[in-house]
Write an enzyme that holds these catalytic residues in place. Sequence first.
Site, short mmCIF file in Angstrom:
data_model
loop_
_atom_site.label_atom_id
_atom_site.label_comp_id
_atom_site.label_asym_id
_atom_site.label_seq_id
_atom_site.Cartn_x
_atom_site.Cartn_y
_atom_site.Cartn_z
CB THR B 151 64.29 -51.28 60.97
OG1 THR B 151 64.40 -50.39 59.92
CG2 THR B 151 63.49 -51.95 59.20
NE ARG B 179 70.94 -43.54 58.39
CZ ARG B 179 70.48 -44.72 59.50
NH1 ARG B 179 69.09 -44.02 58.48
NH2 ARG B 179 70.41 -45.15 59.59
CB VAL B 180 71.28 -45.07 52.39
CG1 VAL B 180 70.39 -46.66 52.09
CG2 VAL B 180 70.21 -44.53 51.10
N GLY B 181 70.21 -46.55 54.77
CA GLY B 181 70.52 -47.14 56.45
C GLY B 181 70.25 -48.58 55.88
CG ASP B 182 70.14 -52.08 58.35
OD1 ASP B 182 69.77 -51.41 58.76
OD2 ASP B 182 69.76 -53.36 59.30
CB THR B 202 65.73 -53.68 63.62
OG1 THR B 202 65.12 -52.47 64.20
CG2 THR B 202 65.27 -54.30 64.90
N GLY B 203 68.48 -51.57 64.29
CA GLY B 203 68.36 -50.55 65.02
C GLY B 203 69.90 -50.34 64.15
N GLY B 205 72.01 -48.82 61.62
CA GLY B 205 71.66 -49.57 60.20
C GLY B 205 73.44 -49.20 59.77
#
Lengths: 308, 308
Positions: B151, B179-182, B202-203, B205
């Site tokens: 990110t 899919r949703v990340g952070d 970042t990384g 999520g």
Amino acid sequence: MYAIIGTWKMCYDGLTAGHALLAAGGTAADAVEKAITMVEDNPAYSSVGYGGLPARDGHVLLDAGWMDGETLRYGGIMAAENIRNPIRAARLLCGRETNCLLAGRGAEQFAVSAGLPLRDMRTESAMARWRETAQTFRPGDPLTAYRGHDTVCVLALDGAGRLIAGTSTSGLFMKEPGRVGDSPVVGSGFYCDGRYGAAAATGLGEDVMRGCLSYEVVSLMRRGATPQEACEEALRGLSSRKLALGEDAGSISLIALSPAGAFGAATTLDVFPFAAGSPEDVRLLAARQGDGRMDIRPATAEELEGEP
Amino acid sequence: MYAIIGTWKMCYDGLTAGHALLAAGGTAADAVEKAITMVEDNPAYSSVGYGGLPARDGHVLLDAGWMDGETLRYGGIMAAENIRNPIRAARLLCGRETNCLLAGRGAEQFAVSAGLPLRDMRTESAMARWRETAQTFRPGDPLTAYRGHDTVCVLALDGAGRLIAGTSTSGLFMKEPGRVGDSPVVGSGFYCDGRYGAAAATGLGEDVMRGCLSYEVVSLMRRGATPQEACEEALRGLSSRKLALGEDAGSISLIALSPAGAFGAATTLDVFPFAAGSPEDVRLLAARQGDGRMDIRPATAEELEGEP
């Protein structure tokens, strides 16, 4: 020890069923799922599951979240259609290491692949209300939280000391397609850490997220606050910021549960009814604006009148 | 005073352009947008915007978030397609009181209605890699964070004292549809409070959200920690919990910026390159595992080799 707490009068029957599971030695996870599915399945509640009021395009969009305090894992679905019990999808997603939070069609596809039942969540009554409102609704019209009900949030502690948090909602009536509120968002709609406690929020999700309120409540409990102190302090923090920005305090209510089974509740409303169960009984309570702090006592018939 | 900080080597050109805006008296908001759009527009970066690697169904799904420290308002899009500059959509949504966070088609419809340009975000190169991977990929195969990039997160402070946080990503390669990340999730992927500071993550999520890490960093700054102390303590907290659960520390990196322009960074990786600009210059730095605490120094050519 075991305990269970849920938001709004509408959770009372589900909470009683969840409480019975806990009393019989069941898990917090089964109690939370039982309590929330009963609200989801009941078409009388227009802010959750079947019978929920639609977005402005007439689609009923579901949000749900789940967190396990022992593993710090969570699951969530957002802006999803046709999933009969959103909370069951969120619970299953909590078992994963990645792809735990799914939006829209992806969430629905997951439910199908997991064998969860689908359902057309639109009731005649909800669609009639939508058709009537849609006749005069304009894109700029303000959206407001429900009155007397909203997201169902349930927190439970079982005899094995496991804490679980769950949330489910169909979101704001006449929301934009794809709008996601706080309920499926970890840290805002819910948070659960088995060491320190669980918390969940109901009300205007956009405001709840500005303060990451559920995480803040658990964070205050980690630093020694009781659940009641934590709910009040977290809400006071955001409300004072909103007032400093020239806004009103908004519509937000919080619940919390400690690993010892103590609970707390706070609200920006005049009165926020909720239900709480301990080994003794399940009671309908209400949080009200008190003199500098919240007044928590049994809900009166007058306070519950007219609420779904 | 003004300052800007961003994640990974890939943000360097954008950060330099954002820095020039700040030096000329521009706003933090314009600097963040400039820096992130340059990463989004560059097809060489396979984890952000145009050229991002697709989900397992071959669709490029975009997540972005934005928060304004003065108003505590935010905007975000999730699992959205065809929006040329996701960060511009998130910034515009930040101006709203409701419907600030939009998923999927709703986000795309918003971009169209706001007059933002659409684009087919799939490049030949990304689709070739997807076709090759899809031949052998099985649903249970583990997903991992990118190496050396992920990110793009940018935090900026302008001469008027305004703090802004922005994030943008196309998410994990081969993620499930929806899919949703952070990155679009307030409190996890980013948080920004003008009084206390801004932070972003970042990384992986799914792990970032378990600890609500950006909110936790800002919360520690509120309690007096420096940005560097806050990043290290927040990351240590989650890492130690993960280790206690029998997991590894995972792939997470954090950045933070104080209202005075001081910055911090921490990582679970061996080395995490980032860029930071103050009135003097813009530099490529790296956070590394030091002796009990992070070592922050200029990135070496060797550490940057092979990174996009």
